[in-house]
Write a protein that holds these residues in place. Structure first.
Motif, PDB file in Angstrom:
ATOM      1  N   ALA A  55     -79.599 -16.004 100.153  1.00  0.00           N
ATOM      2  CA  ALA A  55     -79.395 -14.955  99.157  1.00  0.00           C
ATOM      3  C   ALA A  55     -78.526 -15.486  98.024  1.00  0.00           C
ATOM      4  O   ALA A  55     -78.725 -15.139  96.865  1.00  0.00           O
ATOM      5  N   THR A  56     -77.565 -16.333  98.369  1.00  0.00           N
ATOM      6  CA  THR A  56     -76.696 -16.905  97.345  1.00  0.00           C
ATOM      7  C   THR A  56     -77.532 -17.621  96.282  1.00  0.00           C
ATOM      8  O   THR A  56     -77.367 -17.387  95.083  1.00  0.00           O
ATOM      9  N   SER A  57     -78.458 -18.483  96.722  1.00  0.00           N
ATOM     10  CA  SER A  57     -79.260 -19.197  95.725  1.00  0.00           C
ATOM     11  C   SER A  57     -80.262 -18.269  95.048  1.00  0.00           C
ATOM     12  O   SER A  57     -80.616 -18.478  93.891  1.00  0.00           O
ATOM     13  N   ALA A 168     -78.181  -7.911 100.487  1.00  0.00           N
ATOM     14  CA  ALA A 168     -78.071  -8.777 101.667  1.00  0.00           C
ATOM     15  C   ALA A 168     -78.035  -7.955 102.962  1.00  0.00           C
ATOM     16  O   ALA A 168     -78.498  -8.416 104.003  1.00  0.00           O
ATOM     17  N   HIS A 169     -77.496  -6.724 102.875  1.00  0.00           N
ATOM     18  CA  HIS A 169     -77.350  -5.892 104.077  1.00  0.00           C
ATOM     19  C   HIS A 169     -78.447  -4.848 104.230  1.00  0.00           C
ATOM     20  O   HIS A 169     -78.490  -4.178 105.255  1.00  0.00           O
ATOM     21  N   SER A 170     -79.247  -4.627 103.182  1.00  0.00           N
ATOM     22  CA  SER A 170     -79.925  -3.331 103.131  1.00  0.00           C
ATOM     23  C   SER A 170     -81.440  -3.354 103.182  1.00  0.00           C
ATOM     24  O   SER A 170     -82.080  -2.406 102.732  1.00  0.00           O
ATOM     25  N   VAL A 194     -76.913 -13.518 110.705  1.00  0.00           N
ATOM     26  CA  VAL A 194     -76.323 -12.252 111.166  1.00  0.00           C
ATOM     27  C   VAL A 194     -76.953 -11.013 110.518  1.00  0.00           C
ATOM     28  O   VAL A 194     -76.574  -9.892 110.841  1.00  0.00           O
ATOM     29  N   LYS A 195     -77.913 -11.207 109.632  1.00  0.00           N
ATOM     30  CA  LYS A 195     -78.458 -10.052 108.904  1.00  0.00           C
ATOM     31  C   LYS A 195     -79.537  -9.320 109.723  1.00  0.00           C
ATOM     32  O   LYS A 195     -79.990  -9.825 110.743  1.00  0.00           O
ATOM     33  N   ASN A 196     -79.946  -8.155 109.249  1.00  0.00           N
ATOM     34  CA  ASN A 196     -80.879  -7.310 110.032  1.00  0.00           C
ATOM     35  C   ASN A 196     -82.202  -8.013 110.341  1.00  0.00           C
ATOM     36  O   ASN A 196     -82.779  -7.818 111.398  1.00  0.00           O
TER      37      ASN A 196
HETATM   38  C1  LIG Z   1     -74.519 -12.523 103.683  1.00  0.00           C
HETATM   39  C2  LIG Z   1     -74.233 -12.049 102.323  1.00  0.00           C
HETATM   40  C3  LIG Z   1     -74.611 -12.778 101.189  1.00  0.00           C
HETATM   41  C4  LIG Z   1     -75.092 -14.186 101.252  1.00  0.00           C
HETATM   42  O1  LIG Z   1     -76.225 -14.373 101.963  1.00  0.00           O
HETATM   43  P1  LIG Z   1     -76.711 -15.876 102.244  1.00  0.00           P
HETATM   44  O2  LIG Z   1     -78.130 -15.695 102.601  1.00  0.00           O
HETATM   45  O3  LIG Z   1     -75.865 -16.381 103.356  1.00  0.00           O
HETATM   46  O4  LIG Z   1     -76.523 -16.647 100.988  1.00  0.00           O
HETATM   47  C5  LIG Z   1     -74.442 -12.215  99.940  1.00  0.00           C
HETATM   48  N1  LIG Z   1     -73.875 -11.000  99.796  1.00  0.00           N
HETATM   49  C6  LIG Z   1     -73.471 -10.279 100.852  1.00  0.00           C
HETATM   50  C7  LIG Z   1     -72.884  -8.927 100.632  1.00  0.00           C
HETATM   51  C8  LIG Z   1     -73.612 -10.795 102.149  1.00  0.00           C
HETATM   52  O5  LIG Z   1     -73.157 -10.089 103.202  1.00  0.00           O
END
Ligand SMILES: *Cc1c(COP(=O)(O)O)cnc(C)c1O
Length: 401
Positions: A55-57, A168-170, A194-196
């Protein structure tokens, strides 16, 4: 009893899909990634979806697509994971942090006060899977159109601040009966372990750009820019006779490999069929239990506007100090339950402190953080484990209070 915080959900479907990728003779970006993109698009209704390696990239690529650069400002909440801010810094721009509301999400009045002629984008974050008030954010962006100074082709085309949501969470959350993925111009999901929904590491960029943008054209541009700006991906190039390629942009190298996409391909249908509901049930069970405790504040779950994806169960304990919260966590850990804190507001972290951000400017972020404890929430939890967590938390809180 030992209860981990957030183990990945790996069933036989995941193992089979990964094995299929490994045995196929093609393990990096190829058909599994395409399939995962199609699945994300199917479940969210996003017109175009590009998978990347995090998600960062994904956030970085979206910002650079919009031409966000040094001297520009991007508004983010002070209460989020560091990646939200780092993505802004990686393209050279300045994160402008603002405070949050009681529901952990970015404050709309605070955004209004922070918008300047330098603001190029806003990155709202759906903390714990609870969607932000997108109607208010989108309205605010429209109201501030006059202030926006477009500098690139895409900025001219959009004619206003870009709304880029950090979702990232939703994944699976809803706002006004629409899924995250189509609530803003661009939405970025994380598939971190750790995400859903996970691919071990990974992310997805959902394009939902308004006219006159053509989302398919922008998808092709972004795809090329996720792979060194190369005209043909390795999969296409590997076909007999199609060896020649060109490099047409200074792209990033942030593509998702097929062997990881395979995990997500197996998880997506299960997530939308059973796993999301299982998370919701645990959230409901916690709510029912903690609503009886006068020291507990339960996190938002569902109302007329929004439905959470139940990524975190962010319990707050009324009127405790940060030290008391830490002591409660230690006691809970002694009983074998792994809990967590989401999040340390960014101004508490060294990098951001050194860059001049001060926690005193974010009183709500601090007070939400100081009394917060994230409890385990995942489908593998049994009723017995859930009972054990609730009793353990109560015992720890009542010991410290
Ligand atoms: C996990 C997370 C990210 C980053 O996700 P990656 O896939 O590890 O880069 C970004 N924003 C939030 C709020 C997150 O919890």
């Amino acid at each position: 009893m030992k209860i981990p915080f957030s183990p990945p959900y790996i069933d036989q479907n995941v193992l089979s899909e990964v094995e299929d990728s490994l045995k196929s003779g093609w393990i990096t970006t190829g058909p599994k990634v395409k399939k995962l993109e199609a699945l994300v698009s199917h479940y969210t209704k996003a017109p175009e979806v590009l998978c990347v390696n995090s998600a960062t990239s994904g956030l970085m690529l979206a910002l650079s697509w919009f031409g966000v650069k040094k001297g520009d400002e991007v508004i983010i909440p002070a209460y989020t994971y560091a990646a939200t801010a780092l993505a802004v810094m990686h393209v050279g721009a300045t994160p402008v942090m603002v405070d949050i509301e009681n529901d952990f999400n970015i404050s709309i009045p605070a955004i209004r006060n922070a918008i300047t002629a330098k603001t190029k984008a806003i990155i709202p974050v759906d903390i714990a899977g609870w969607p932000c008030n997108y109607e208010a954010i989108n309205q605010l962006i429209q109201q501030k159109r006059e202030l926006f100074i477009p500098e690139t082709e895409n900025q001219k085309k959009l004619g206003r601040i870009l709304c880029l949501s950090d979702a990232a969470h939703s994944i699976g959350a809803q706002y006004k009966n629409n899924s995250t993925g189509i609530l803003t111009d661009i939405t970025v999901f994380s598939f971190h372990a750790v995400k859903n929904v996970t691919t071990a590491e990974g992310g997805a960029i959902c394009l939902n750009l308004p006219d006159p943008f053509n989302n398919e054209i922008e998808y092709n541009f972004l795809r090329c820019n996720s792979l060194n700006g190369q005209t043909k991906d390795a999969f296409t190039k590997s076909k007999a006779g199609s060896w020649r390629y060109d490099i047409i942009y200074q792209g990033f190298k942030i593509n998702m490999p097929d062997v990881l996409a395979a995990i997500g391909v197996a998880q997506m249908p299960t997530y939308f069929k059973t796993v999301l509901d299982a998370r919701k049930q645990i959230h409901r069970d916690y709510n029912a239990y903690f609503s009886e405790k006068e020291w507990a504040i339960s996190p938002p779950f569902q109302n007329d506007l929004a439905k959470s994806s139940c990524h975190l169960y962010a319990l707050r304990i009324r009127e405790i100090t940060e030290d008391q919260r830490d002591a409660i966590i230690e006691l809970i850990a002694d009983y074998g339950v792994a809990v967590n804190v989401h999040f340390q507001p960014l101004p508490l972290l060294s990098l951001f402190k050194e860059n001049g951000y001060k926690i005193e400017d974010y009183p709500n972020a601090y007070s939400n953080y100081a009394c917060e404890i994230s409890l385990p929430i995942y489908p593998q939890l049994t009723k017995e484990q859930l009972q054990y967590i609730m009793k353990t938390v109560t015992k720890a809180v009542e010991t410290i209070l």
